[in-house]
Write an enzyme that holds these catalytic residues in place. Structure first.
Site, short mmCIF file in Angstrom:
data_model
loop_
_atom_site.label_atom_id
_atom_site.label_comp_id
_atom_site.label_asym_id
_atom_site.label_seq_id
_atom_site.Cartn_x
_atom_site.Cartn_y
_atom_site.Cartn_z
N ASP A 32 0.82 -1.21 0.00
CA ASP A 32 0.00 0.00 0.00
C ASP A 32 0.86 1.26 0.00
O ASP A 32 0.65 2.18 -0.80
CB ASP A 32 -0.91 -0.02 1.23
N ASP A 43 -9.09 -2.17 1.94
CA ASP A 43 -8.99 -1.56 3.26
C ASP A 43 -10.09 -2.05 4.20
O ASP A 43 -10.06 -1.77 5.40
CB ASP A 43 -9.06 -0.03 3.15
#
Length: 530
Positions: free
Chosen positions: A381, A434
């Site tokens: 990420d 997420d």
């Protein structure tokens, strides 16, 4: 409902593509371009360009101010509204032969400086300058040689080529064109992030608690209704028919490597047909999840068990069939209207149902696997949001999420919510990854609490839910502090979930149990082999 091929294959495919997108994103059209530049006092600001052709209001366009000139008003009722005149010469690099008094001068970008154009237009009576760029988009209009343009007192705005050409064409056809310019500020706080936060937290909580919600006295195996029937089905146990995918350490490491490879391929080679493939997968998963959720809730309050026999699928309840038709119609309607202003509702409904379904099938066996998976995703990420611009000159993940190279199509594996109080509109978004990655850990914590008969306060589930909620809050705080630039959400979510779990395990002396939980049991299926 189940498909005619193994559900693990479908879930793995959707889980993989959904998890490519991690991070919270703001719509690029709403990004505040304000920045400093030596020698100029004004910040770059987005401008609303209203227009009227023969008194009829047209579409509102977007432009950007220069670093010099007058400041535009914030309110629409105080906007600079004047008739437009095309400068001659069009570039306005020499004294115009046309009178520009009390008008907004339309000029092409040309070869001379923006400061020179503004000086010539102002000296000829223009009250504002509208610069038409050479292509779509806008560029920064700074000052020459770091010298402040203190003598320029009119506003200067640049618009994309298509916008400027539409004004020029109307004027050439003899129409009267009036243009209004104003530059509203974006609100300090976007209330849309609160709704997006609530959706994400609710999805994780619902997915974790779903086995309890779905539990009924006469529960049937999860995927029976539309699965091919055989004579041996009656002898099949619930554990075998309810297919579970256990993620292992090898799968977690392979994920970050394969996901990075596919993300780069998407960045360079994304096309509308590939996005359509993802839309089809998204709809299949959304229909599967929505059908399961609705049928489960109906079955808790309705004892209607009338059945019909269908070719291939065999015997199924009428309720299940009706719900399936509704879910298919819902997904098809969303796919057809996916570019409409209200399409975010259908996308979020399908997405939430899909993620709840995935989190019932994919599971983490222990904290060891969770640590490897979340740490790999954490690095993935941060690299693709923050560090990839060093190599690719833009954030690869944000570019893929917004579908910059897909012919106007965007990847649907995002939750969206419109910025209702923002005059610039747009959406706040959060990637499925997420929600899915922390959701796997939160789901494990609840199963661990149940197996060890822990109380709510003495267990891990409540504390991980609180950690996830705070982690997402910190993500949106970072999004605000970074002026809408995409944030790697796992930068905040991993410490607030995995970190909380590890710290609590150490304090309670249960870290070893959490680390090795389920290691001696045989997994139902492996994500790596799905």
């Amino acid at each position: 409902m189940a498909l005619s091929f193994p559900i693990s294959t479908v879930i793995f495919s959707i889980f993989f593509w959904s998890s490519l997108l991690l991070g919270c994103f703001g719509d690029g059209a709403n990004k505040d371009p304000s920045k400093s530049a030596p020698g100029c006092d004004n910040p770059y600001k987005l401008v609303k360009v209203d227009n009227w052709v023969n008194g009829v209001a047209g579409e509102t366009y977007t432009g950007v101010t220069a670093r010099f000139g007058a400041i535009l008003p914030l309110e629409v009722d105080k906007s600079v509204k004047l008739s437009a005149i095309v400068a001659n010469p069009l570039t306005c690099c020499s004294t115009p032969s046309t009178k520009l008094s009390n008008s907004i001068a339309l000029v092409a970008r040309g070869d001379c400086s923006f400061e020179a154009k503004a000086n010539l237009a102002q000296s000829n009576g223009a009250k504002a300058l509208l610069v038409i760029n050479d292509d779509e988009g806008t560029i920064e209009m700074g000052c020459d040689d770091d010298t402040p343009a203190t003598n320029i007192t009119i506003p200067i705005v640049m618009v994309p080529k298509s916008t400027g050409e539409s004004f020029r064409k109307a004027l050439q056809e003899g129409h009267k064109v009036e243009i209004g310019l104003w530059a509203p500020d974006r609100p300090v706080v976007s209330f849309s992030v609160a709704f997006l936060w609530l959706m994400a937290v609710s999805t994780v909580a619902t997915a974790s608690l779903w086995p309890e919600i779905a539990k009924t006295k006469d529960s049937e195996p999860r995927y029976d209704d539309f699965s091919p029937k055989s004579a041996s089905d009656g002898a099949t146990s619930k554990e075998n028919t309810e297919e579970i995918i256990n993620i292992d350490v090898k799968s977690a490491i392979i994920f970050v490597i394969s996901a990075s490879t596919f993300l780069v391929l998407l960045f360079f080679f994304m096309s509308s047909w590939f996005v359509w493939l993802l839309i089809v997968l998204f709809c299949i998963g959304g229909v599967e999840g929505m059908h399961t959720l609705i049928v489960t809730l109906i079955s808790r309050g309705c004892t209607c068990q009338k059945k019909v026999t269908l070719p291939y699928f065999g015997e199924t309840t009428i309720v299940s069939l009706i719900v399936l038709i509704f879910c298919l119609a819902f997904a098809i309607a969303w796919a057809i209207t996916r570019k409409a202003s209200f399409s975010w509702i259908g996308q979020d409904v399908l997405g939430i149902c899909l993620m709840i379904s995935i989190l019932q099938v994919a599971r983490l066996p222990n904290i060891k696997v969770a640590t490897v998976l979340l740490c790999c995703a954490f690095v993935y990420d941060i690299f693709w949001v923050f560090l990839s611009p060093i190599i690719f000159h833009q954030s690869v993940m944000i570019a893929v999420a917004k579908g910059n190279n897909s012919g106007g199509e965007s990847i649907p594996m995002l939750l969206r919510f419109p910025r209702l109080t923002d005059p610039w509109g747009g959406y706040d978004m959060i990637g499925f990854g997420d929600i899915l990655f922390p959701g796997l850990l939160v789901g494990f914590s609840l199963r661990f609490d149940k197996e060890n008969k822990k109380s709510w306060a003495g267990g891990y589930f409540i504390w991980l839910m609180v950690g996830y909620a705070f982690g997402l809050f910190f993500t949106y705080l970072g999004l605000y502090l970074m002026h809408g630039h995409g944030q790697p959400a796992l930068l905040y979510l991993v410490p607030c979930t995995l970190g909380v779990c590890v710290v609590l395990g150490l304090i309670r002396g249960e870290l070893k149990d959490l680390w090795n939980h389920g290691s001696s049991s045989t997994p139902a299926a492996s994500l790596g082999g799905a």
